[in-house]
Scaffold this motif. Sequence first.
Motif, PDB file in Angstrom:
ATOM      1  N   PHE A 147      59.795  59.900  24.026  1.00  0.00           N
ATOM      2  CA  PHE A 147      58.994  60.224  24.281  1.00  0.00           C
ATOM      3  C   PHE A 147      57.451  59.502  23.661  1.00  0.00           C
ATOM      4  O   PHE A 147      56.177  59.585  23.982  1.00  0.00           O
ATOM      5  N   GLY A 148      57.451  59.170  22.110  1.00  0.00           N
ATOM      6  CA  GLY A 148      56.377  58.343  22.119  1.00  0.00           C
ATOM      7  C   GLY A 148      55.575  57.236  22.769  1.00  0.00           C
ATOM      8  O   GLY A 148      54.521  57.089  22.295  1.00  0.00           O
ATOM      9  N   MET A 149      56.687  56.545  23.184  1.00  0.00           N
ATOM     10  CA  MET A 149      56.742  55.540  23.768  1.00  0.00           C
ATOM     11  C   MET A 149      55.861  54.672  24.709  1.00  0.00           C
ATOM     12  O   MET A 149      55.273  54.815  25.219  1.00  0.00           O
ATOM     13  N   LEU A 150      56.436  56.307  25.535  1.00  0.00           N
ATOM     14  CA  LEU A 150      56.092  56.487  26.885  1.00  0.00           C
ATOM     15  C   LEU A 150      54.852  57.530  27.412  1.00  0.00           C
ATOM     16  O   LEU A 150      54.679  58.267  28.742  1.00  0.00           O
ATOM     17  N   SER A 151      54.270  58.591  26.523  1.00  0.00           N
ATOM     18  CA  SER A 151      53.759  59.633  26.688  1.00  0.00           C
ATOM     19  C   SER A 151      52.360  59.692  25.376  1.00  0.00           C
ATOM     20  O   SER A 151      52.278  58.763  24.756  1.00  0.00           O
ATOM     21  N   ILE A 152      51.230  60.058  25.878  1.00  0.00           N
ATOM     22  CA  ILE A 152      50.306  60.260  24.725  1.00  0.00           C
ATOM     23  C   ILE A 152      50.771  60.897  23.351  1.00  0.00           C
ATOM     24  O   ILE A 152      50.829  62.135  23.143  1.00  0.00           O
ATOM     25  N   ASP A 153      50.315  59.559  22.473  1.00  0.00           N
ATOM     26  CA  ASP A 153      50.546  60.177  21.463  1.00  0.00           C
ATOM     27  C   ASP A 153      50.309  59.489  19.993  1.00  0.00           C
ATOM     28  O   ASP A 153      49.922  58.740  20.462  1.00  0.00           O
ATOM     29  N   PRO A 154      49.770  59.638  18.610  1.00  0.00           N
ATOM     30  CA  PRO A 154      48.723  58.579  18.046  1.00  0.00           C
ATOM     31  C   PRO A 154      50.236  57.290  18.298  1.00  0.00           C
ATOM     32  O   PRO A 154      48.640  56.413  17.267  1.00  0.00           O
ATOM     33  N   TYR A 155      50.865  57.355  18.537  1.00  0.00           N
ATOM     34  CA  TYR A 155      51.634  55.875  18.354  1.00  0.00           C
ATOM     35  C   TYR A 155      51.314  55.133  18.984  1.00  0.00           C
ATOM     36  O   TYR A 155      52.398  53.462  18.908  1.00  0.00           O
ATOM     37  N   ASN A 156      50.582  54.892  20.588  1.00  0.00           N
ATOM     38  CA  ASN A 156      50.984  54.594  21.557  1.00  0.00           C
ATOM     39  C   ASN A 156      49.753  53.647  21.927  1.00  0.00           C
ATOM     40  O   ASN A 156      49.509  53.365  23.396  1.00  0.00           O
ATOM     41  N   GLU A 157      49.072  54.399  21.962  1.00  0.00           N
ATOM     42  CA  GLU A 157      47.238  53.633  21.747  1.00  0.00           C
ATOM     43  C   GLU A 157      46.963  54.154  23.171  1.00  0.00           C
ATOM     44  O   GLU A 157      46.073  53.861  23.403  1.00  0.00           O
ATOM     45  N   GLY A 158      46.977  55.507  22.896  1.00  0.00           N
ATOM     46  CA  GLY A 158      46.365  56.296  24.108  1.00  0.00           C
ATOM     47  C   GLY A 158      46.673  56.256  25.760  1.00  0.00           C
ATOM     48  O   GLY A 158      45.994  56.420  26.165  1.00  0.00           O
ATOM     49  N   HIS A 159      47.840  55.006  25.864  1.00  0.00           N
ATOM     50  CA  HIS A 159      48.005  54.986  27.133  1.00  0.00           C
ATOM     51  C   HIS A 159      48.382  55.876  28.293  1.00  0.00           C
ATOM     52  O   HIS A 159      48.499  57.433  27.578  1.00  0.00           O
ATOM     53  N   GLU A 160      48.095  55.971  29.393  1.00  0.00           N
ATOM     54  CA  GLU A 160      47.980  57.131  30.546  1.00  0.00           C
ATOM     55  C   GLU A 160      49.481  57.619  30.269  1.00  0.00           C
ATOM     56  O   GLU A 160      50.470  56.407  30.181  1.00  0.00           O
TER      57      GLU A 160
END
Length: 139
Positions: free
Chosen positions: A41-54
Motif C-alpha cells: 500500500f505504501g509503495m502503490l498509493s499516496i503516502d509519505p513514503y512514495n514521493e507523492g505519485h498518483e
Amino acid sequence: MVAPSPERRHIYPRVVRFGDIDSQGHVNNVRFLDYLEDARFGMLSIDPYNEGHEPFGGLVVTRHEIDYRRPLGFRAAPVRVETWVTEIRPVRFTLQYEIRDDEDLYVTAKSVLAAYDAERAAPRRLTESELAYLKRYAV
C-alpha cells in the motif's frame, strides 16, 4: 535472482506491534501478510513514503509466496520491508520483498498482482503511468 541496489527498492518502515506477537514470543507467521500489505500500500498509493505519485487503479493479489528465515521478536525499532519489481506484464506484475534490519533477514516473499477494473469486474491493462512507476523499481 540478484536483489536490486537500495536505490531501486521501496523502503517501508514497519513497527512490530505487541499484538503481532504470538505465544511463542515472535511475530506470528500470518501477521507477515499484514506487513507485506502495508508495504505494498505504501509503495502503490499516496503516502509519505512514495514521493507523492498518483495511486494505482484497482489491483488484486493473485498469489503470495513467503519464506520464513528467522523469528522476529517484539522490538522498539521498526523493521524495513524492502520491495522491488521483478516482472512487469501488460496486466500483472510481481513484487519481491525482504523484511529485515541491518543485521538480519526475517522473511523473503513474492506477490503477483493483477490490474483490475471493479466496475466491469474484469482484469484491465496497466496504464502507461503505472508501468512507468513500476519500472523505477524493476530489476
